[in-house]
Design a protein around this motif. Structure first.
Motif, PDB file in Angstrom:
ATOM      1  N   SER A  37      52.664  51.950  43.182  1.00  0.00           N
ATOM      2  CA  SER A  37      53.143  51.142  42.069  1.00  0.00           C
ATOM      3  C   SER A  37      53.430  49.697  42.439  1.00  0.00           C
ATOM      4  N   ALA A  38      53.673  49.431  43.718  1.00  0.00           N
ATOM      5  CA  ALA A  38      54.061  48.094  44.178  1.00  0.00           C
ATOM      6  C   ALA A  38      55.334  47.608  43.492  1.00  0.00           C
ATOM      7  N   TRP A  39      56.233  48.554  43.194  1.00  0.00           N
ATOM      8  CA  TRP A  39      57.489  48.184  42.552  1.00  0.00           C
ATOM      9  C   TRP A  39      58.405  47.437  43.505  1.00  0.00           C
ATOM     10  N   LEU A  40      58.371  47.779  44.784  1.00  0.00           N
ATOM     11  CA  LEU A  40      59.318  47.216  45.740  1.00  0.00           C
ATOM     12  C   LEU A  40      58.671  46.128  46.589  1.00  0.00           C
ATOM     13  N   SER A  41      59.505  45.220  47.073  1.00  0.00           N
ATOM     14  CA  SER A  41      59.018  44.211  48.012  1.00  0.00           C
ATOM     15  C   SER A  41      58.443  44.926  49.237  1.00  0.00           C
ATOM     16  N   PRO A  42      57.339  44.443  49.772  1.00  0.00           N
ATOM     17  CA  PRO A  42      56.736  45.117  50.925  1.00  0.00           C
ATOM     18  C   PRO A  42      57.656  45.163  52.140  1.00  0.00           C
ATOM     19  N   LEU A  43      58.492  44.147  52.310  1.00  0.00           N
ATOM     20  CA  LEU A  43      59.392  44.072  53.461  1.00  0.00           C
ATOM     21  C   LEU A  43      60.849  44.151  53.005  1.00  0.00           C
ATOM     22  N   ALA A  44      61.722  44.460  53.951  1.00  0.00           N
ATOM     23  CA  ALA A  44      63.153  44.568  53.668  1.00  0.00           C
ATOM     24  C   ALA A  44      63.862  43.279  54.072  1.00  0.00           C
ATOM     25  N   TYR A  45      64.921  42.948  53.329  1.00  0.00           N
ATOM     26  CA  TYR A  45      65.668  41.714  53.564  1.00  0.00           C
ATOM     27  C   TYR A  45      67.162  41.985  53.486  1.00  0.00           C
ATOM     28  N   ASN A  46      67.950  41.049  54.003  1.00  0.00           N
ATOM     29  CA  ASN A  46      69.389  41.060  53.807  1.00  0.00           C
ATOM     30  C   ASN A  46      69.675  40.279  52.527  1.00  0.00           C
ATOM     31  N   LEU A  47      70.203  40.957  51.524  1.00  0.00           N
ATOM     32  CA  LEU A  47      70.290  40.364  50.188  1.00  0.00           C
ATOM     33  C   LEU A  47      71.724  40.289  49.676  1.00  0.00           C
ATOM     34  N   THR A  48      71.995  39.227  48.944  1.00  0.00           N
ATOM     35  CA  THR A  48      73.177  39.121  48.104  1.00  0.00           C
ATOM     36  C   THR A  48      72.678  38.745  46.712  1.00  0.00           C
ATOM     37  N   ILE A  49      73.163  39.476  45.700  1.00  0.00           N
ATOM     38  CA  ILE A  49      72.653  39.297  44.332  1.00  0.00           C
ATOM     39  C   ILE A  49      73.821  39.175  43.366  1.00  0.00           C
ATOM     40  N   ASN A  75      85.159  30.818  43.400  1.00  0.00           N
ATOM     41  CA  ASN A  75      84.790  30.134  42.158  1.00  0.00           C
ATOM     42  C   ASN A  75      84.265  31.093  41.092  1.00  0.00           C
ATOM     43  N   GLY A  76      84.645  32.354  41.198  1.00  0.00           N
ATOM     44  CA  GLY A  76      84.354  33.304  40.139  1.00  0.00           C
ATOM     45  C   GLY A  76      82.906  33.722  40.003  1.00  0.00           C
ATOM     46  N   VAL A  77      82.142  33.600  41.086  1.00  0.00           N
ATOM     47  CA  VAL A  77      80.745  34.041  41.055  1.00  0.00           C
ATOM     48  C   VAL A  77      80.698  35.469  41.587  1.00  0.00           C
ATOM     49  N   ALA A  78      80.490  36.436  40.705  1.00  0.00           N
ATOM     50  CA  ALA A  78      80.489  37.845  41.106  1.00  0.00           C
ATOM     51  C   ALA A  78      79.272  38.144  41.974  1.00  0.00           C
ATOM     52  N   LEU A  79      79.517  38.809  43.099  1.00  0.00           N
ATOM     53  CA  LEU A  79      78.438  39.236  43.993  1.00  0.00           C
ATOM     54  C   LEU A  79      78.278  40.734  43.822  1.00  0.00           C
ATOM     55  N   ASP A  80      77.375  41.119  42.935  1.00  0.00           N
ATOM     56  CA  ASP A  80      77.219  42.531  42.591  1.00  0.00           C
ATOM     57  C   ASP A  80      76.567  43.305  43.726  1.00  0.00           C
ATOM     58  N   VAL A  81      75.559  42.728  44.343  1.00  0.00           N
ATOM     59  CA  VAL A  81      75.029  43.228  45.614  1.00  0.00           C
ATOM     60  C   VAL A  81      75.560  42.253  46.652  1.00  0.00           C
ATOM     61  N   ASP A  82      76.568  42.689  47.396  1.00  0.00           N
ATOM     62  CA  ASP A  82      77.345  41.745  48.193  1.00  0.00           C
ATOM     63  C   ASP A  82      76.694  41.447  49.538  1.00  0.00           C
ATOM     64  N   HIS A  83      76.474  42.457  50.344  1.00  0.00           N
ATOM     65  CA  HIS A  83      76.034  42.214  51.723  1.00  0.00           C
ATOM     66  C   HIS A  83      75.018  43.275  52.135  1.00  0.00           C
ATOM     67  N   ALA A  84      74.102  43.567  51.240  1.00  0.00           N
ATOM     68  CA  ALA A  84      73.116  44.618  51.515  1.00  0.00           C
ATOM     69  C   ALA A  84      72.252  44.234  52.711  1.00  0.00           C
ATOM     70  N   MET A  85      72.034  45.213  53.589  1.00  0.00           N
ATOM     71  CA  MET A  85      71.321  44.956  54.832  1.00  0.00           C
ATOM     72  C   MET A  85      69.977  45.670  54.836  1.00  0.00           C
ATOM     73  N   ARG A  86      68.934  44.914  55.106  1.00  0.00           N
ATOM     74  CA  ARG A  86      67.588  45.459  55.318  1.00  0.00           C
ATOM     75  C   ARG A  86      67.156  46.381  54.170  1.00  0.00           C
ATOM     76  N   VAL A  87      67.115  45.825  52.960  1.00  0.00           N
ATOM     77  CA  VAL A  87      66.711  46.609  51.805  1.00  0.00           C
ATOM     78  C   VAL A  87      65.479  45.979  51.142  1.00  0.00           C
ATOM     79  N   ARG A  88      64.618  46.836  50.621  1.00  0.00           N
ATOM     80  CA  ARG A  88      63.528  46.392  49.765  1.00  0.00           C
ATOM     81  C   ARG A  88      64.069  46.328  48.337  1.00  0.00           C
TER      82      ARG A  88
END
Length: 239
Positions: A37-49, A75-88
């Motif tokens: 399906s190619a739904w996910l990024s091919p590589l994993a990253y450290n992400l904050t969203i 400053n009130g910016v919600a980090l819903d994905v805070d410190h995810a490590m090595r995720v596609r």
């Protein structure tokens, strides 16, 4: 198959590195179908969203990560994905999110990592004799050169190639630590956050442009991080 709701992906209240069970279950489902399906990024990253401010931040260790996170928190910016490590991540779900990263001169970043993780702490759990040798930055560089710095997972995030920590095909803005105030001000404007802080917090050691650097160290760092120099346009020559 429709794109999953981006807000489904959040990290746990008590563990900012791991996704919630619901988010992880959806990611696992997408992983099974990823090859077709190619739904996910091919590589994993450290992400904050942030879903409220609609951005994806590719975190590059030793490049103002504490400063940026602190600015968001205060400053009130919600980090819903805070410190995810090595995720596609599901590409279509975040197609309209602003994506950004920050990079740094590879020599300065390496010296900073050495000072913080070796001189100030024994982060790599060297035995006493080895840790004593590693107090010399060239010795640490020789040890680092034995690793595959593009391997994720497999290489410590503080030493990994910066160009491997960023989805270069889908990043909207790449700022530089050397022009942090100006570049982060642009990020803040893009994501609708308040004004930029005044200076990065995690410059733990003077970098290669501000200290005497041996020819051996410069050559080792140039060899290890040649792709970063090429991708981000940093000079390979001493100032």
């Amino acid at each position: 198959m429709s794109s999953p709701d981006p807000a489904l992906f959040r990290t746990r209240p008590g563990n900012r590195r791991r996704l919630t069970p619901e988010g992880q279950a959806e990611l696992d489902r997408l992983t099974v179908a990823a090859e077709e399906s190619a739904w996910l990024s091919p590589l994993a990253y450290n992400l904050t969203i942030s879903h409220s401010h609609r951005f994806v931040w590719y975190r590059v260790a030793k490049v103002a990560t504490r400063t940026i996170r602190h600015h968001c928190e205060t400053n009130g910016v919600a980090l819903d994905v805070d410190h995810a490590m090595r995720v596609r991540y599901p590409l279509a779900s975040y197609a309209d999110y602003f994506t950004f990263a920050f990079v740094r001169d590879p020599l300065d970043r390496f010296v900073s990592a050495w000072h913080d993780k070796v001189v100030d702490h024994n982060y790599y759990d060297f035995d006493p004799a080895t840790h004593a040798r590693m107090q010399t930055v060239e010795e640490f560089a020789r040890w680092t050169a034995t690793h595959n710095l593009s391997a994720v997972p497999g290489t410590d995030q503080h030493l990994t190639l910066q160009s491997r920590m960023i989805d270069l095909n889908r990043v909207d803005f790449v700022g530089r630590l050397e022009t942090f105030d100006r570049d982060f001000a642009e990020v803040c404007e893009r994501i609708g956050a308040p004004a930029v802080p005044t200076a990065p917090k995690n410059q733990t050691a003077p970098g290669g442009r501000d200290r005497q650097v041996s020819d051996e160290l410069r050559e080792l760092v140039t060899q290890m991080y040649r792709r970063d120099y090429q991708v981000f346009g940093y000079s390979l020559e001493a100032d």
